[in-house]
Design an enzyme around this catalytic site. Structure first.
Site, short mmCIF file in Angstrom:
data_model
loop_
_atom_site.label_atom_id
_atom_site.label_comp_id
_atom_site.label_asym_id
_atom_site.label_seq_id
_atom_site.Cartn_x
_atom_site.Cartn_y
_atom_site.Cartn_z
CB ALA A 1 2.10 -11.45 -5.55
NE ARG B 1 0.87 -12.05 2.27
CZ ARG B 1 0.13 -11.10 2.82
NH1 ARG B 1 -1.15 -11.27 3.03
NH2 ARG B 1 0.68 -9.95 3.18
CG HIS C 1 -2.06 -4.41 -2.73
ND1 HIS C 1 -0.91 -3.77 -2.38
CD2 HIS C 1 -1.86 -5.72 -2.47
CE1 HIS C 1 -0.03 -4.65 -1.92
NE2 HIS C 1 -0.58 -5.84 -1.97
#
Lengths: 514, 484
Positions: B66, B97, B197
């Site tokens: 994600a 999103r 990330h």
């Protein structure tokens, strides 16, 4: 400056202001290194051709815009249909965040579900400790009466053994020995969400029935299974109403009519409604089980049949003939006659179809979605005199396709219709260009096809994120058929009005009576 | 019910003890480290963070996939991002999103599409590398205008021993040096979105920066070149930010990654300054660019006029007087509009209490915007923060604020039930729980399908939305009159 305090605008209009459109143009020109406009148009036009379609259909490895989800989503759906039951998905935690979001975006309701939050160490050593701690924590915090366990692909790839793990967790005192923890392995790389629904439902039923004493069939008693479907709230309430009118002695196995439709009254209900354990045990002694969705319940029905019940597998009946079939089966199995009231409801649906048949006759439809839904809608469109020329399913196999073909073959309106098993919405995009239709039936993702291909979309699939409250209304039963009919007609009339709305040009046909 | 600071601290302490009491002992001890009451003057919020979630507690967190596909890579619009593995991950994260972009989807841009290798049992058993190779050929054949491909690994990839790096190298070579990026963001890695990330940042470093010929895109530099880092253009946020930077005289050469293109990413090392909004998800690449290319970076906050003003000046301080004057000009230009917005909405929102639970930067960044409207944030927490986020948070929160890291469903529900804020700002999974309790709610990930909230134009929308949520007549209807 684009905003003003008194006349605030949303993104819809804000980004059409020249300050922004100039900025976009500048960004594209100077920094994006875009392909030349002619080239983009050339490729865009090429994707509409038969040549492109051939390449597109030759795909073997790539899936683009599929209309299916993975097994554990279906397992969660099945679990929340039981009273005070907490779904517990063993594996990575991100999956559970996704299922909960997915359902909440569709139903505009909360969905409770926990994960065993396995990480890298669990990938190496297995997730036993996660199961032990997870069951203990979930039991203490959320006070469920039952925890229904399923798996993500992570747990399946490393081969975690649910049965052993749950027994082990009970030994460690995570939950009491006699606490109900049904389970099902639901690998995401097999089947789809409907497979997961099937596995989980069978797991729950099996958990209770295997402990039951000898079966003592109750005459006329039936079970009903609805299967995975986004309009479950309205549909199951309608089924209960119909079975009530029939005077049937019945149990809904997996009753999701309340959990995704709780009131806003100051209290949050983590659990609401659902089939009780007693009802599940009682269902063992029914004479027969009706499944509204065969492809959602293949293993479940097989199990139920093995226990000596008659099983009736329907294919998501919608409309007159489908509901007739359903009610006649109920009548046959329960020994109760179909009452006058339902005959009248039937007559009203036929009346509505007769009133509107000129709008529907010969109109071409493309539809895509779960296999049973496709069968139900295909049958209904054919009885409306419409032509479901393209019927596609990502999770429908060849045996499903044969059933759709049989529907086509049985109707003169099915002559030019084609069925596409195991295809995705990028295949469908090609088909919409090469074999144009008047209307498209599907889920929210179909709006991209509506935009690209100019085909109006009627939202009857799952998920539906961009319209509100559809799930509160049934599409099952005669009344549900009426709702589908009106949804189709509304789209047709709206389309007709939109196409005739230009003053002094097209408004000749902008009629007040239609 | 207005409590003094001391009363609020006592109440919050009792509340923390109460929720911890509901856990089994071992779990309660672990959760205790994540809950605290902020004390003025402390250098962080006194909570542990970036630690594994407890199993079975209903964490709100997601996974590394994600964080990589959903957050960092997904918005790069002219690349095709393959959800590599079973069908679900890509399906649930498909276009939800709202990373806005401009382009012809399916032809030269691909943001709102779901590309997956849809793993079947045989792919698990025999490995998926051959399938991936074939898939890359099919992408090239059917989507010839794509500018690159990223392979976003789902859980099985790392477990079955696939070599997606080898496949990427091989196919890139075959396809004349095409950008093909293997990303090891399997969902079981790390403890939340956060590692995703980081991995995504590192892959840009290794597979984009290090492989791009600096002369690839003809590019005329200017002394005012900046890149927007860590804005995903949710509801158009990056656009309502970019417009301010450009108005003050800067030239925005790249957006990371909302409405971004691979060319912009490749050109970013030519920037003079990187301006960083979401520190959590993109500090890694900013630090890398500082080390390798000597590009300084500055954090900014474009929520609410007070923070926007301060941020514009901070950004301008890295440039000459022309830009500094530009910043003042922009501030002056928008001032009347912003004042009118505050005049309209503040009387309706003054004194209202807010509880937040979000990801990234928002649990702190939006506090100023609420305060500009006279509102007060009494509780806040992060899904996937690290300690440096909680340090930064102390600049925003007040004494006695309840802080909850990786909050569980149980805790959040209890906290809100007892504190009874006027508004909760969190995500889709939380929204309906609190609304059913009669508490107004706004989704603060997706802006509840509204936005933008960044910049001055966005602040107007933000103020209107908070007013709509709190002052909706529906909250007066939750109790039937005969039940009084």
């Amino acid at each position: 400056m684009s905003q003003h305090a008194e006349t605030l605008i949303d993104h819809e209009m804000l980004f059409r202001k020249p300050e922004y459109t100039d900025m976009f143009e500048n960004k594209q020109k100077n920094f994006e290194y875009k392909h030349p406009r002619d080239r983009i148009i050339e490729i865009q036009e090429w994707t509409k051709t038969r040549e492109y379609q051939e390449k597109n259909f030759a795909r073997e490895a790539l899936t683009v815009n599929p209309a299916k989800a993975c097994q554990p989503l279906g397992a969660v759906f099945a679990a929340v249909g039981f009273r005070n039951t907490l779904p517990f998905v063993h594996g990575s935690q991100g999956c559970v965040a996704y299922y909960r979001s997915h359902f909440s975006r569709h139903f505009k309701e909360p969905t409770s579900c926990v994960s065993s939050s396995m990480t890298e160490d669990a990938a190496v050593f297995g997730g036993l400790n996660n199961m032990i701690d997870g069951l203990a924590n979930a039991y203490a915090l959320y006070k469920p009466e039952m925890i229904a366990v399923s798996t993500t692909c992570m747990a399946e790839v490393i081969g975690d053994d649910l049965d052993g793990f749950i027994k082990n967790a009970k030994m460690k005192g995570s939950v009491p020995q006699d606490f109900d923890v049904p389970f099902a392995h639901t690998p995401a790389f097999v089947g789809s969400h409907i497979t997961g629904y099937d596995n989980a439902l069978r797991g729950i039923i099996q958990h209770f029935w295997e402990k039951c004493d000898a079966r003592t069939p109750v005459p006329g008693k039936i079970n009903f299974i609805g299967g995975f479907y986004g309009f479950t709230t309205g549909n199951l309430r309608e089924v209960k109403r119909l079975l009530g009118i029939m005077g049937a002695d019945y149990t809904i196995l997996g009753d999701t009519s309340d959990i995704w439709d709780t009131p806003t009254d100051g209290e949050y209900r983590m659990y609401d409604g659902g089939t009780t354990k007693e009802e599940v045990r009682g269902a063992y002694h029914a004479e027969a089980t009706i499944s509204f969705q065969q492809f959602c319940t293949e293993k479940t029905l097989k199990y139920i049949e093995s226990k000596g019940q008659e099983v009736v597998a329907l294919n998501h009946p919608v409309g007159v003939t489908g509901t007739d079939q359903f009610l006649m089966e109920v009548s046959r199995l329960t020994g109760k006659a179909i009452p006058e009231q339902l005959l009248k409801e039937r007559g009203r649906l036929v009346d509505a179809i007769a009133d509107s048949q000129a709008m529907l006759h010969g109109k071409k439809f493309a539809l895509y979605g779960d296999p049973d839904l496709m069968l139900g809608l295909t049958a209904f469109l054919l009885e409306l005199g419409a032509e479901p020329t393209t019927v596609l399913s990502t999770n429908g196999d060849d045996s499903w396709a044969a059933k759709v073909q049989a529907l086509f073959d049985a109707s003169p309106f099915g002559k030019n219709c084609k069925v596409y098993p195991k295809k995705d919405m990028w295949h469908l995009r090609s088909l919409l260009f090469t074999e144009p239709v008047d209307y498209l039936i599907g889920n929210t993702h179909g709006k991209y096809l509506e935009r690209d291909c100019g085909v109006p979309l009627i939202r009857l699939g799952f998920p539906i994120f961009d319209r509100h409250h559809y799930h509160r209304f049934p599409i099952w039963g005669y009344e549900g058929g009426l709702r589908v009919l009106v949804m189709i007609l509304d789209e047709m009339f709206e389309r007709l009005d939109q196409s005739t709305i230009i003053t002094a040009k097209t408004d000749i046909s902008y009629d007040i009576v239609r | 019910m207005s409590l003094t600071l001391e009363e609020a601290k006592v109440r919050n302490k009792e509340l923390i003890d109460e929720v911890l009491g509901a856990y089994p002992e071992k779990a309660g001890k672990r959760r205790a480290k994540h809950l605290n009451i902020h004390e003025e003057g402390k250098s962080d919020c006194g909570v542990k963070s970036n630690i594994k979630s407890l199993p079975g507690v209903m964490t709100i967190r997601g996974c590394a996939y994600a964080g990589s596909k959903g957050v960092v890579w997904g918005p790069i619009k002219d690349m095709i991002h393959i959800s590599h593995g079973p069908v679900g991950c890509g399906q649930y994260s498909w276009a939800t999103r709202r990373n806005y972009y401009i382009g012809t989807t399916g032809i030269d841009t691909f943001g709102t599409m779901q590309f997956t290798s849809d793993f079947q049992e045989k792919d698990i058993v025999f490995g998926g590398d051959k399938k991936l190779e074939k898939l890359l050929d099919e992408v090239e054949a059917l989507f010839p205008l794509n500018k690159g491909i990223s392979i976003q690994s789902e859980c099985p990839i790392g477990l079955i021993g696939d070599d997606i790096e080898a496949v990427s190298k091989k196919k890139s070579k075959e396809l004349g040096g095409k950008t093909i990026v293997p990303v090891r963001c399997e969902g079981f890695r790390g403890v939340s979105q956060s590692l995703g990330h980081h991995i995504a940042n590192d892959m840009i470093r290794d597979w984009v920066f290090d492989k791009t010929d600096p002369a690839k895109n003809a590019f005329e530099p200017s002394p005012y070149d900046v890149a927007i880092i860590g804005d995903y253009n949710i509801g158009g946020d990056a656009w309502s930010s970019r417009i301010l930077l450009e108005e003050m005289g800067l030239r925005v050469i790249a957006q990371w990654s909302g409405d971004g293109t691979i060319a912009e990413i490749e050109n970013t090392p030519k920037a003079k300054l990187n301006v960083l909004h979401c520190y959590r998800s993109m500090n890694y690449i900013s630090r890398h660019m500082e080390e390798k290319y000597g590009i300084p970076w500055v954090e900014y906050n474009f929520f609410g006029p007070s923070k926007i003003e301060a941020s514009l000046r901070e950004i301008a301080s890295h440039f000459d007087d022309k830009i500094k004057e530009g910043a003042e000009r922009v501030i002056a230009k928008y001032k009347p509009m912003v004042e009118a917005v505050i005049e309209r909405f503040k009387p309706r929102l003054e004194g209202k209490k807010v509880m937040l639970y979000v990801g990234g930067l928002r649990p702190r960044h939006v506090i100023g915007a609420y305060e500009d409207l006279g509102m007060e944030v009494v509780g806040t927490g992060y899904e996937f923060a690290h300690n440096d986020d909680y340090q930064r948070t102390t600049d925003y929160i007040k004494d006695s604020t309840l802080v909850y890291d990786d909050v569980t469903g149980y805790e959040f529900e209890k906290f809100v039930e007892k504190i009874q804020p006027d508004l909760v700002g969190s995500g889709i999974k939380e929204k309906y729980i609190f609304q059913k309790m009669g508490v107004p709610f706004r989704q603060m990930h997706s802006w509840d399908y509204s936005g933008p909230y960044h910049g001055y134009d966005g602040f107007a929308v933000f103020a209107r939305d908070m007013d709509m949520a709190i002052n909706s007549p529906v909250w007066g209807l939750t109790r039937a009159p005969w039940l009084k």
